[in-house]
Design a protein around this motif. Structure first.
Motif, short mmCIF file in Angstrom:
data_model
loop_
_atom_site.label_atom_id
_atom_site.label_comp_id
_atom_site.label_asym_id
_atom_site.label_seq_id
_atom_site.Cartn_x
_atom_site.Cartn_y
_atom_site.Cartn_z
N GLU A 98 0.83 -1.20 0.00
CA GLU A 98 0.00 0.00 0.00
C GLU A 98 0.87 1.26 0.00
OE1 GLU A 98 -2.32 -0.77 3.46
OE2 GLU A 98 -3.98 -1.69 2.33
N THR A 99 1.95 1.23 0.78
CA THR A 99 2.88 2.36 0.80
C THR A 99 3.52 2.55 -0.57
OG1 THR A 99 3.36 1.99 3.13
CG2 THR A 99 4.94 3.31 1.90
N LEU A 100 3.82 1.45 -1.24
CA LEU A 100 4.43 1.51 -2.57
C LEU A 100 3.49 2.21 -3.56
CD1 LEU A 100 7.14 0.42 -3.73
CD2 LEU A 100 5.82 -1.50 -4.64
N LEU A 101 2.20 1.90 -3.49
CA LEU A 101 1.24 2.56 -4.37
C LEU A 101 1.14 4.05 -4.07
CD1 LEU A 101 0.40 -0.22 -5.44
CD2 LEU A 101 -1.99 0.50 -5.21
N ARG A 102 1.16 4.41 -2.80
CA ARG A 102 1.12 5.83 -2.46
C ARG A 102 2.39 6.53 -2.91
NH1 ARG A 102 -0.92 3.68 2.46
NH2 ARG A 102 1.10 4.03 3.48
N ARG A 103 3.49 5.83 -2.93
CA ARG A 103 4.79 6.41 -3.26
C ARG A 103 4.92 6.71 -4.76
NH1 ARG A 103 10.20 6.63 -1.71
NH2 ARG A 103 11.72 5.82 -3.20
N HIS A 104 4.37 5.84 -5.60
CA HIS A 104 4.56 5.96 -7.05
C HIS A 104 3.23 6.27 -7.74
CE1 HIS A 104 8.74 4.65 -7.06
NE2 HIS A 104 8.40 3.70 -6.21
N ALA A 105 3.13 7.47 -8.26
CA ALA A 105 1.89 7.90 -8.91
C ALA A 105 1.54 7.03 -10.11
CB ALA A 105 2.02 9.36 -9.35
N ASN A 106 2.54 6.58 -10.85
CA ASN A 106 2.26 5.83 -12.07
C ASN A 106 1.75 4.42 -11.80
OD1 ASN A 106 5.06 5.65 -11.19
ND2 ASN A 106 5.35 4.23 -12.90
N LEU A 107 1.71 3.99 -10.52
CA LEU A 107 1.07 2.72 -10.17
C LEU A 107 -0.40 2.90 -9.82
CD1 LEU A 107 3.82 1.02 -7.94
CD2 LEU A 107 3.41 0.74 -10.40
N ARG A 108 -0.85 4.16 -9.80
CA ARG A 108 -2.23 4.47 -9.41
C ARG A 108 -2.99 5.13 -10.56
NH1 ARG A 108 -1.82 8.50 -6.14
NH2 ARG A 108 0.43 8.62 -5.79
N VAL A 109 -2.73 4.68 -11.76
CA VAL A 109 -3.34 5.35 -12.91
C VAL A 109 -4.48 4.52 -13.50
CG1 VAL A 109 -1.20 6.56 -13.47
CG2 VAL A 109 -1.72 4.39 -14.60
N SER A 110 -5.42 5.25 -14.08
CA SER A 110 -6.39 4.67 -14.99
C SER A 110 -6.20 5.36 -16.33
CB SER A 110 -7.82 4.86 -14.47
OG SER A 110 -8.11 6.24 -14.29
N LEU A 111 -6.42 4.63 -17.40
CA LEU A 111 -6.17 5.15 -18.74
C LEU A 111 -7.49 5.52 -19.40
CD1 LEU A 111 -3.59 2.42 -19.79
CD2 LEU A 111 -3.10 4.67 -18.83
N THR A 112 -7.51 6.69 -19.99
CA THR A 112 -8.73 7.15 -20.65
C THR A 112 -8.34 8.12 -21.76
OG1 THR A 112 -10.91 8.14 -20.26
CG2 THR A 112 -9.06 9.08 -19.05
N HIS A 113 -9.32 8.77 -22.35
CA HIS A 113 -9.07 9.71 -23.44
C HIS A 113 -9.80 11.02 -23.16
CE1 HIS A 113 -8.08 5.89 -25.39
NE2 HIS A 113 -7.37 6.58 -26.25
N ARG A 114 -9.18 12.11 -23.57
CA ARG A 114 -9.86 13.40 -23.52
C ARG A 114 -10.93 13.46 -24.62
NH1 ARG A 114 -7.14 17.06 -20.31
NH2 ARG A 114 -4.93 16.64 -19.87
N LYS A 115 -11.73 14.51 -24.57
CA LYS A 115 -12.80 14.65 -25.57
C LYS A 115 -12.24 14.75 -26.98
CE LYS A 115 -16.22 16.75 -22.48
NZ LYS A 115 -17.09 17.93 -22.21
N ASN A 116 -11.00 15.29 -27.10
CA ASN A 116 -10.40 15.41 -28.43
C ASN A 116 -9.72 14.12 -28.90
OD1 ASN A 116 -8.10 15.26 -26.89
ND2 ASN A 116 -7.28 17.27 -27.48
N GLY A 117 -9.79 13.07 -28.06
CA GLY A 117 -9.23 11.78 -28.44
C GLY A 117 -7.84 11.51 -27.92
N ASP A 118 -7.18 12.49 -27.31
CA ASP A 118 -5.82 12.28 -26.79
C ASP A 118 -5.85 11.35 -25.58
OD1 ASP A 118 -4.83 13.97 -28.71
OD2 ASP A 118 -4.66 15.72 -27.39
N PRO A 119 -4.97 10.35 -25.55
CA PRO A 119 -4.92 9.45 -24.39
C PRO A 119 -4.24 10.13 -23.21
CG PRO A 119 -3.21 8.86 -25.94
CD PRO A 119 -4.01 9.95 -26.60
N VAL A 120 -4.73 9.87 -22.01
CA VAL A 120 -4.13 10.40 -20.79
C VAL A 120 -4.18 9.32 -19.72
CG1 VAL A 120 -4.66 12.83 -21.23
CG2 VAL A 120 -6.33 11.39 -20.03
#
Length: 227
Positions: A57-79
Motif C-alpha cells: 500500500e505504501t508503494l502505491l502511495r509512493r509511485h503515482a504511475n502505479l495508481r493510474v487509470s487510462l482514458t481519453h480526452r474529448k479530443n481523443g488524446d490518451p491520458v
C-alpha cells in the motif's frame, strides 16, 4: 472522462511507448493478455502478511504511475489519470494445510489462473498482488501488471522497494513520474523522427500475408521467474 475530481491527484500524458501499448491493447478489445508482465518471488523464513500488504500500500502511495487509470480526452488524446483512492489489489491464499508437493501444484494452478485473468487496460487497477502461503515459512508473492506500468527492469526495482519498506520502512524521496514526462516533452521530436527515419531507411520490406490469411494479435510469452 467521468472520474470524480475529488479522487484525481493528477492528469498526465502518456509516453510514446505507452501510447503504442495502449493502441495495441485496444486493437483487440477481447484480449487481456497482450501486454502482461507476471513475476513471482519465493520467500523463505518467517513472513508477516499484514506487514507486507502495508508495504505494498505504501508503494502505491509512493509511485503515482502505479495508481493510474487510462482514458481519453474529448479530443481523443490518451491520458493517464492518477487517482488518490486507487485500491490495492491484494489477495491471499493459505495452502499450508496441504502437503508440500500438493501445495506447490496448487500454487502453479493459481499462478496460471492469475495469468488467465489478464489485465484489462480499460479497468484499473493495472497491478495486483497475490500472496500464497505454501508452508510455515514458505511463501510465494505473485505480482501481475500491465506492461504499460512496468517492465522487467522496473519490476526489479518494485520488489527491491517493496521488501525495503517491509523491512526498514525507509526509502529516499521518489522523483515524480511527471519529471520523466517533462524530459520527454522537452526533446526535439522532429529531429528524433528524422534521425530514426534515416537510420531505418531501407532496412526492411513490407510483410505480405498469404491470400486468405487472418491476422490475430499474438500474446507475448509469459514470464514468471522465481527469486
Amino acid at each position: 472522462m467521468n472520474t470524480s475530481q475529488s479522487a484525481v491527484e493528477d492528469i498526465l500524458p502518456l509516453s510514446p511507448l505507452q501510447e503504442g501499448m495502449l493502441f495495441h491493447s485496444g486493437y483487440d478489445q477481447d484480449s487481456r493478455h497482450l501486454y502482461i508482465a507476471q513475476f513471482s518471488v519465493d520467500v523463505r523464513g518467517a513472513l508477516e502478511p499484514a506487514r507486507l500488504r502495508e508495504a505494498a500500500e505504501t508503494l502505491l502511495r509512493r509511485h503515482a504511475n502505479l495508481r493510474v487509470s487510462l482514458t481519453h480526452r474529448k479530443n481523443g488524446d490518451p491520458v493517464q489519470v492518477v487517482r488518490r483512492d486507487m485500491p490495492l489489489a491484494w489477495q491471499e491464499s493459505d495452502l499450508g494445510h496441504l502437503g508440500e508437493q500438493e501445495a506447490q501444484a496448487r500454487a502453479e494452478e493459481l499462478t496460471a489462473q492469475d495469468w488467465e485473468l489478464g489485465v484489462d487496460s480499460r479497468r484499473p487497477p493495472l497491478v495486483r498482488f497475490t500472496l500464497l502461503r505454501l508452508g510455515p515459512e514458505r511463501h510465494r508473492l505473485l505480482v501481475t501488471a500491465h506492461h504499460i506500468l512496468l517492465d522487467g527492469w522496473s519490476f526489479a526495482l518494485l520488489f527491491k522497494e517493496l521488501f525495503t519498506l517491509y523491512g526498514t520502512g525507509e526509502l529516499p524521496p521518489v522523483r515524480p513520474y511527471r519529471a520523466y514526462l517533462n524530459h520527454l516533452a522537452a526533446r526535439d521530436r522532429t529531429a528524433a523522427e528524422t534521425a530514426w527515419r534515416t537510420t531505418l531507411d531501407g532496412l526492411g520490406q513490407p510483410t505480405h500475408l498469404a491470400r486468405g490469411a487472418r491476422f490475430r494479435p499474438a500474446a507475448p510469452p509469459r514470464t514468471s521467474p522465481s527469486g
